[in-house]
Design a protein around this motif. Structure first.
Motif, mmCIF file in Angstrom:
data_model
loop_
_atom_site.group_PDB
_atom_site.id
_atom_site.type_symbol
_atom_site.label_atom_id
_atom_site.label_comp_id
_atom_site.label_asym_id
_atom_site.label_seq_id
_atom_site.Cartn_x
_atom_site.Cartn_y
_atom_site.Cartn_z
ATOM 1 N N ALA A 90 41.695 36.707 48.370
ATOM 2 C CA ALA A 90 40.710 36.549 47.293
ATOM 3 C C ALA A 90 39.588 37.560 47.457
ATOM 4 O O ALA A 90 39.150 38.177 46.476
ATOM 5 N N PHE A 91 39.129 37.734 48.681
ATOM 6 C CA PHE A 91 38.039 38.682 48.899
ATOM 7 C C PHE A 91 38.468 40.103 48.551
ATOM 8 O O PHE A 91 37.724 40.840 47.906
ATOM 9 N N GLU A 92 39.684 40.470 48.944
ATOM 10 C CA GLU A 92 40.183 41.811 48.619
ATOM 11 C C GLU A 92 40.225 42.030 47.106
ATOM 12 O O GLU A 92 39.824 43.081 46.616
ATOM 13 N N VAL A 93 40.705 41.027 46.388
ATOM 14 C CA VAL A 93 40.816 41.159 44.932
ATOM 15 C C VAL A 93 39.441 41.254 44.290
ATOM 16 O O VAL A 93 39.169 42.146 43.484
ATOM 17 N N PHE A 94 38.548 40.339 44.645
ATOM 18 C CA PHE A 94 37.247 40.262 43.983
ATOM 19 C C PHE A 94 36.247 41.306 44.471
ATOM 20 O O PHE A 94 35.258 41.569 43.801
ATOM 21 N N SER A 95 36.496 41.917 45.643
ATOM 22 C CA SER A 95 35.549 42.917 46.154
ATOM 23 C C SER A 95 36.026 44.347 45.920
ATOM 24 O O SER A 95 35.432 45.296 46.416
ATOM 25 N N GLU A 96 37.063 44.503 45.130
ATOM 26 C CA GLU A 96 37.648 45.828 44.891
ATOM 27 C C GLU A 96 36.613 46.837 44.383
ATOM 28 O O GLU A 96 36.598 47.991 44.787
ATOM 29 N N LEU A 122 33.028 40.143 40.063
ATOM 30 C CA LEU A 122 33.581 38.822 39.767
ATOM 31 C C LEU A 122 33.972 38.719 38.299
ATOM 32 O O LEU A 122 35.091 38.328 37.964
ATOM 33 N N LYS A 123 33.056 39.122 37.416
ATOM 34 C CA LYS A 123 33.319 39.046 35.974
ATOM 35 C C LYS A 123 34.520 39.916 35.597
ATOM 36 O O LYS A 123 35.406 39.491 34.862
ATOM 37 N N MET A 135 28.757 32.450 41.420
ATOM 38 C CA MET A 135 28.189 33.182 42.561
ATOM 39 C C MET A 135 27.209 32.301 43.335
ATOM 40 O O MET A 135 27.222 32.280 44.564
ATOM 41 N N GLU A 136 26.370 31.579 42.618
ATOM 42 C CA GLU A 136 25.371 30.731 43.264
ATOM 43 C C GLU A 136 26.021 29.606 44.049
ATOM 44 O O GLU A 136 25.514 29.209 45.095
#
Length: 183
Positions: A121-127, A139-140, A159-160
């Motif tokens: 998940a981190f890899e996908v969302f932090s690309e 994220l959006k 995010m919050e």
């Protein structure tokens, strides 16, 4: 006098029984709330795979998610994954299949999978940040890639919930802690 102690003892025993019943009811209600929360969380995860929102995860949707996580799978492997979870033999994964799979796993498998899920998940969302953090924009963008067009306000709320809002970024450790609390 002995009768008074006996009566008084019964009185206190009855109160203890009432308190025990109340404690069990509270525990049962908390368990039910936890179960409802867990099902809601599983629905969110399921929905991220079910990109066309038809209540089914098919091969192409599973393939897209795996590709987004940097994994590749051939047609045979995709079929095997689906067949392992598809306990009613219809060729796709329903929400009930998904819930069954997630609740049938033993703790060690879940822990190992959780670590892998957090990394994936981190890899996908932090690309968009070259793997350093998850940003609001990242994220959006990623959610919209998977067919979830959320507003900036909705993304900010997510995010919050996951990480501290003061820096506006989610680190891998923050995501991992959040995901472990959700289990």
């Amino acid at each position: 006098m002995a009768d008074e102690k006996h009566v008084a003892g019964n009185h206190f025993d009855d109160e203890d029984d009432v308190r025990d019943d109340e404690d069990e009811t509270e525990k049962g209600e908390v368990g039910l709330e936890d179960e409802e929360k867990r099902l809601a969380e599983l629905k969110v995860v399921f929905s991220s795979f079910d990109t066309n929102n038809n209540g089914k995860i098919i091969k192409s949707e599973l393939d897209a998610i795996l590709n987004a996580m940097g994994q590749s799978a051939n047609d045979s492997l995709l079929k095997d994954i689906i067949n392992e979870v598809d306990n009613d033999g219809n060729g796709y994964i329903t929400f009930d299949n998904f819930v069954s799979m997630m609740t049938d796993k033993n703790i060690e498998e879940i822990t190992d999978a959780s670590e892998a899920e957090a990394k994936g998940a981190f890899e996908v969302f932090s690309e968009r940040s070259a793997g350093r953090y998850i940003s609001l924009d990242g994220l959006k963008h990623t959610l919209s890639t998977f067919g979830h067009d959320l507003t900036l306000a909705q993304c900010k709320k997510i995010m919050e919930e996951i990480g501290p809002e003061e820096d506006g970024k989610i680190t891998y450790e923050e995501l991992k802690i959040f995901m472990s609390k959700e289990e």
